[in-house]
Design a protein around this motif. Structure first.
Motif, mmCIF file in Angstrom:
data_model
loop_
_atom_site.group_PDB
_atom_site.id
_atom_site.type_symbol
_atom_site.label_atom_id
_atom_site.label_comp_id
_atom_site.label_asym_id
_atom_site.label_seq_id
_atom_site.Cartn_x
_atom_site.Cartn_y
_atom_site.Cartn_z
ATOM 1 N N THR A 1 0.816 -1.200 0.000
ATOM 2 C CA THR A 1 0.000 0.000 0.000
ATOM 3 C C THR A 1 0.855 1.258 0.000
ATOM 4 O OG1 THR A 1 -1.644 -1.240 1.292
ATOM 5 C CG2 THR A 1 -1.991 1.117 1.100
ATOM 6 N N CYS A 2 2.022 1.199 0.648
ATOM 7 C CA CYS A 2 2.945 2.336 0.629
ATOM 8 C C CYS A 2 3.336 2.676 -0.810
ATOM 9 C CB CYS A 2 4.202 2.025 1.448
ATOM 10 S SG CYS A 2 3.948 1.963 3.228
ATOM 11 N N VAL A 3 3.604 1.644 -1.587
ATOM 12 C CA VAL A 3 3.983 1.840 -2.991
ATOM 13 C C VAL A 3 2.827 2.463 -3.769
ATOM 14 C CG1 VAL A 3 4.751 0.686 -5.111
ATOM 15 C CG2 VAL A 3 5.573 -0.113 -2.887
ATOM 16 N N VAL A 4 1.621 1.943 -3.541
ATOM 17 C CA VAL A 4 0.438 2.459 -4.244
ATOM 18 C C VAL A 4 0.211 3.923 -3.890
ATOM 19 C CG1 VAL A 4 -2.032 2.187 -4.622
ATOM 20 C CG2 VAL A 4 -0.616 0.169 -4.262
ATOM 21 N N LEU A 5 0.369 4.270 -2.601
ATOM 22 C CA LEU A 5 0.132 5.641 -2.162
ATOM 23 C C LEU A 5 1.096 6.617 -2.840
ATOM 24 C CD1 LEU A 5 -1.475 7.452 -0.151
ATOM 25 C CD2 LEU A 5 0.452 7.193 1.410
ATOM 26 N N VAL A 6 2.383 6.270 -2.842
ATOM 27 C CA VAL A 6 3.384 7.131 -3.482
ATOM 28 C C VAL A 6 3.060 7.307 -4.962
ATOM 29 C CG1 VAL A 6 5.811 7.327 -4.141
ATOM 30 C CG2 VAL A 6 5.204 6.560 -1.839
ATOM 31 N N MET A 7 2.729 6.209 -5.630
ATOM 32 C CA MET A 7 2.412 6.256 -7.053
ATOM 33 C C MET A 7 1.182 7.128 -7.321
ATOM 34 S SD MET A 7 1.520 3.037 -9.532
ATOM 35 C CE MET A 7 0.995 3.290 -11.241
ATOM 36 N N ALA A 8 0.141 6.968 -6.514
ATOM 37 C CA ALA A 8 -1.109 7.707 -6.716
ATOM 38 C C ALA A 8 -0.905 9.212 -6.557
ATOM 39 C CB ALA A 8 -2.173 7.212 -5.735
ATOM 40 N N TRP A 9 -0.191 9.619 -5.497
ATOM 41 C CA TRP A 9 0.009 11.046 -5.267
ATOM 42 C C TRP A 9 0.998 11.650 -6.259
ATOM 43 C CZ3 TRP A 9 -3.105 14.185 -3.006
ATOM 44 C CH2 TRP A 9 -3.977 13.719 -2.018
ATOM 45 N N MET A 10 1.950 10.874 -6.724
ATOM 46 C CA MET A 10 2.863 11.369 -7.764
ATOM 47 C C MET A 10 2.091 11.725 -9.023
ATOM 48 S SD MET A 10 6.285 8.966 -7.478
ATOM 49 C CE MET A 10 6.953 9.648 -9.016
ATOM 50 N N ILE A 11 1.122 10.894 -9.377
ATOM 51 C CA ILE A 11 0.312 11.150 -10.576
ATOM 52 C C ILE A 11 -0.568 12.385 -10.374
ATOM 53 C CG2 ILE A 11 -1.618 10.249 -11.933
ATOM 54 C CD1 ILE A 11 -0.330 7.510 -11.732
ATOM 55 N N VAL A 12 -1.117 12.535 -9.161
ATOM 56 C CA VAL A 12 -1.943 13.707 -8.862
ATOM 57 C C VAL A 12 -1.133 14.992 -9.053
ATOM 58 C CG1 VAL A 12 -3.098 14.989 -7.013
ATOM 59 C CG2 VAL A 12 -3.565 12.558 -7.316
ATOM 60 N N PHE A 13 0.081 15.032 -8.481
ATOM 61 C CA PHE A 13 0.897 16.236 -8.577
ATOM 62 C C PHE A 13 1.477 16.417 -9.974
ATOM 63 C CE2 PHE A 13 0.764 15.897 -3.964
ATOM 64 C CZ PHE A 13 0.651 17.229 -3.595
#
Length: 285
Positions: free
Chosen positions: A185-197
């Motif tokens: 989930t840590c990996v998913v979170l980083v990936m998701a917010w990177m795409i948002v920004f």
């Protein structure tokens, strides 16, 4: 194993409907990032409650690698799934997403060496036929707000979901299931917010209504519950059995989409759903 697999089914079914409500007035990428944060909190609480945090130093480099790859596949699957939910109806998006069962069974046979006999092949045909019946457009009914864009997003979501299951199966063998879920989930979170920004969508956070926040948070908790059950089941049983059971969540999804979203099934769609359920249940015989 079966108890955890069916628990995952229930929570996953709730996730789709809660998510659909949450993304009605919210950008799909931002919604994914918010939900992932809730799942991360939920999963790490479970890690500390079960005492598995003490085993983090025992995780091998190989296990970490596959958990990270599984997390990346999950992130891609989620982003595409939420885009599909934003553009199309739950009753059409969910069957395509659940068709990842077929891809998973093929990959499980090729990569994990799990058998692919005549019965499994027959079940795959039933599920594939059922999926086609459920997504076929009814004459006179227009496409959703995104035209056919929802279908492409849902198909790619299914592909990445299949990769998630296989990579997760490999990675979860060398780590306690709750801890493995939290790391992924840590990996998913980083990936998701990177795409948002990266897309400059962080400003959308100010525009989210209170009701949308509520359903996105509830969706995150449902996802967390589904994941914890799902990866525990994968740890205990074969992916070719656990994954199909998990995909029975479509029954829960269809039921709640009818009750809360007012989405109705046509006779053809109902027949397709019956075939998908029959194919899944036959795998357990």
């Amino acid at each position: 194993m079966l108890l955890f697999a069916f628990g995952s089914t229930l929570f996953a079914g709730l996730t789709a409907v809660l998510s659909k409500i949450g993304v009605r007035d919210t950008d799909s990428d931002v919604a994914t990032a918010i939900r992932t944060g809730v799942v991360l909190l939920f999963s790490w609480i479970m890690v500390f409650l079960t005492g598995s945090i003490g085993t983090i130093g025992l995780i091998s480099a190989r296990t970490c690698l596959f958990l990270m790859l599984s997390g990346l596949a999950t992130g891609a699957s989620w982003l595409l799934y939420f885009q599909a939910l934003y553009l199309g109806d739950v009753n059409k998006v969910a069957p395509i997403d659940k068709s990842s069962t077929i891809i998973t069974m093929i990959l499980a046979a090729v990569i994990l060496g799990e058998g692919l006999g005549a019965m499994k092949l027959f079940c795959m045909v039933l599920m594939g036929t059922g999926t086609m019946l459920m997504i076929r457009r009814t004459p006179g009914v227009t496409e959703g707000r995104g035209g056919k864009g929802w279908m492409a997003a849902a198909l790619m979501s299914a592909v990445f979901a299949s990769l998630t299951a296989i990579l997760g199966k490999i990675g979860i063998q060398g780590v306690e299931s709750n801890l493995g879920t939290a790391i992924r989930t840590c990996v998913v979170l980083v990936m998701a917010w990177m795409i948002v920004f990266f897309k400059g969508k962080q400003r959308e956070l100010k525009r989210i209504r209170g009701r949308s926040w509520l359903f996105l948070i509830l969706s995150g908790f449902a996802t967390g519950g589904s994941w914890l059950c799902y990866y525990r089941a994968l740890q205990l049983g074969p992916a070719s059995i656990v994954v199909p059971i998990d995909k029975l969540s479509i029954v829960v999804t269809i039921l709640f989409s009818r009750l809360f979203l007012g989405e109705k099934l046509t006779v053809k769609s109902a027949a397709g759903l019956a075939l998908m359920i029959a194919g899944t249940l036959l795998l357990l015989v």
